[in-house]
Design a protein around this motif. Sequence first.
Motif, short mmCIF file in Angstrom:
data_model
loop_
_atom_site.label_atom_id
_atom_site.label_comp_id
_atom_site.label_asym_id
_atom_site.label_seq_id
_atom_site.Cartn_x
_atom_site.Cartn_y
_atom_site.Cartn_z
N TRP A 1 13.16 1.05 11.83
CA TRP A 1 11.72 1.92 11.69
C TRP A 1 10.74 0.59 11.53
O TRP A 1 10.84 -0.49 11.35
N ARG A 2 9.74 1.64 11.76
CA ARG A 2 8.03 1.63 11.26
C ARG A 2 7.75 1.76 10.33
O ARG A 2 7.14 3.36 11.00
N TYR A 3 6.86 0.83 9.65
CA TYR A 3 5.70 1.94 8.49
C TYR A 3 4.42 1.36 8.91
O TYR A 3 4.04 1.03 8.57
N ILE A 4 4.14 2.99 8.89
CA ILE A 4 2.25 2.45 8.30
C ILE A 4 2.16 2.80 7.17
O ILE A 4 2.32 4.00 6.41
N ILE A 5 1.56 1.73 7.22
CA ILE A 5 1.07 1.66 5.14
C ILE A 5 -1.04 1.81 5.56
O ILE A 5 -1.53 0.87 5.66
N MET A 6 -0.89 2.63 4.40
CA MET A 6 -2.82 2.96 3.81
C MET A 6 -2.66 1.14 2.80
O MET A 6 -2.26 1.91 1.70
N PRO A 7 -3.68 0.00 3.11
CA PRO A 7 -3.77 -0.51 1.55
C PRO A 7 -4.16 -0.15 0.79
O PRO A 7 -3.99 -0.32 -0.52
N ILE B 1 -10.36 2.58 5.58
CA ILE B 1 -10.05 3.82 6.63
C ILE B 1 -8.82 2.68 7.64
O ILE B 1 -7.80 3.19 8.25
N GLU B 2 -8.53 1.38 7.08
CA GLU B 2 -7.43 0.38 7.97
C GLU B 2 -5.99 1.05 7.93
O GLU B 2 -5.61 1.62 6.69
N GLU B 3 -5.29 0.73 8.68
CA GLU B 3 -3.42 1.15 8.77
C GLU B 3 -3.02 -0.23 8.47
O GLU B 3 -3.40 -0.98 9.93
N GLU B 4 -1.95 -0.46 8.70
CA GLU B 4 -1.29 -1.61 8.67
C GLU B 4 0.27 -1.16 9.40
O GLU B 4 1.05 0.18 8.51
N ASN B 5 0.71 -1.85 10.84
CA ASN B 5 2.36 -1.28 10.55
C ASN B 5 3.09 -2.33 10.32
O ASN B 5 3.38 -3.59 10.74
N ARG B 6 3.94 -1.46 9.59
CA ARG B 6 5.33 -2.42 8.70
C ARG B 6 6.46 -2.26 9.47
O ARG B 6 7.03 -1.38 8.99
N GLY C 1 0.82 -1.74 -0.11
CA GLY C 1 0.13 0.04 -0.23
C GLY C 1 1.00 0.81 0.28
O GLY C 1 2.17 0.87 -0.56
N LEU C 2 0.23 2.80 0.46
CA LEU C 2 0.98 3.54 1.02
C LEU C 2 1.68 3.85 2.01
O LEU C 2 0.70 3.28 3.22
N ILE C 3 3.02 4.63 2.00
CA ILE C 3 3.29 4.59 3.55
C ILE C 3 2.55 5.97 3.77
O ILE C 3 2.88 6.91 2.82
N ILE C 4 2.13 5.93 4.67
CA ILE C 4 1.55 7.78 4.95
C ILE C 4 2.49 7.60 6.84
O ILE C 4 2.38 8.96 7.27
N GLY C 5 3.42 7.11 6.82
CA GLY C 5 3.66 7.44 8.61
C GLY C 5 4.96 6.84 9.11
O GLY C 5 5.36 5.35 8.14
N ILE C 6 5.80 7.56 9.23
CA ILE C 6 7.11 6.19 10.18
C ILE C 6 7.49 7.10 11.14
O ILE C 6 7.10 7.87 11.72
#
Length: 108
Positions: free
Chosen positions: A47-53, A58-63, A25-30
Amino acid sequence: MQPTITIPHGWKYPRFSLRQRAEQGLIIGIKYYPSDSLLAHQYGEGWRYIIMPDINSIEEENRLENEIKLLTPQELRAEIQAEIEKCLRQLELLKYELKTIPGIFINS
């Protein structure tokens, strides 16, 4: 003026940046878990990345960094082209909607 981010001394630089498109998805946060923090002791430093799939989700994933795979240039080009075509269709619909308003004349 470009926004700038300062990485504290001793932290590794992130491999990815905001708004990069990945397979996930799209990286929206770090965010970063420094080695001396409780979170790093629990989950590991780095580093952890917050991704909007999905842009409509409205879901976000931490990767983790090693869980992210960027799109190939061909995949990226196809995704951006599809987004452009979607926007162009929306623009045409809006132009048509404007033409249906009585008393307004549009050149195009």
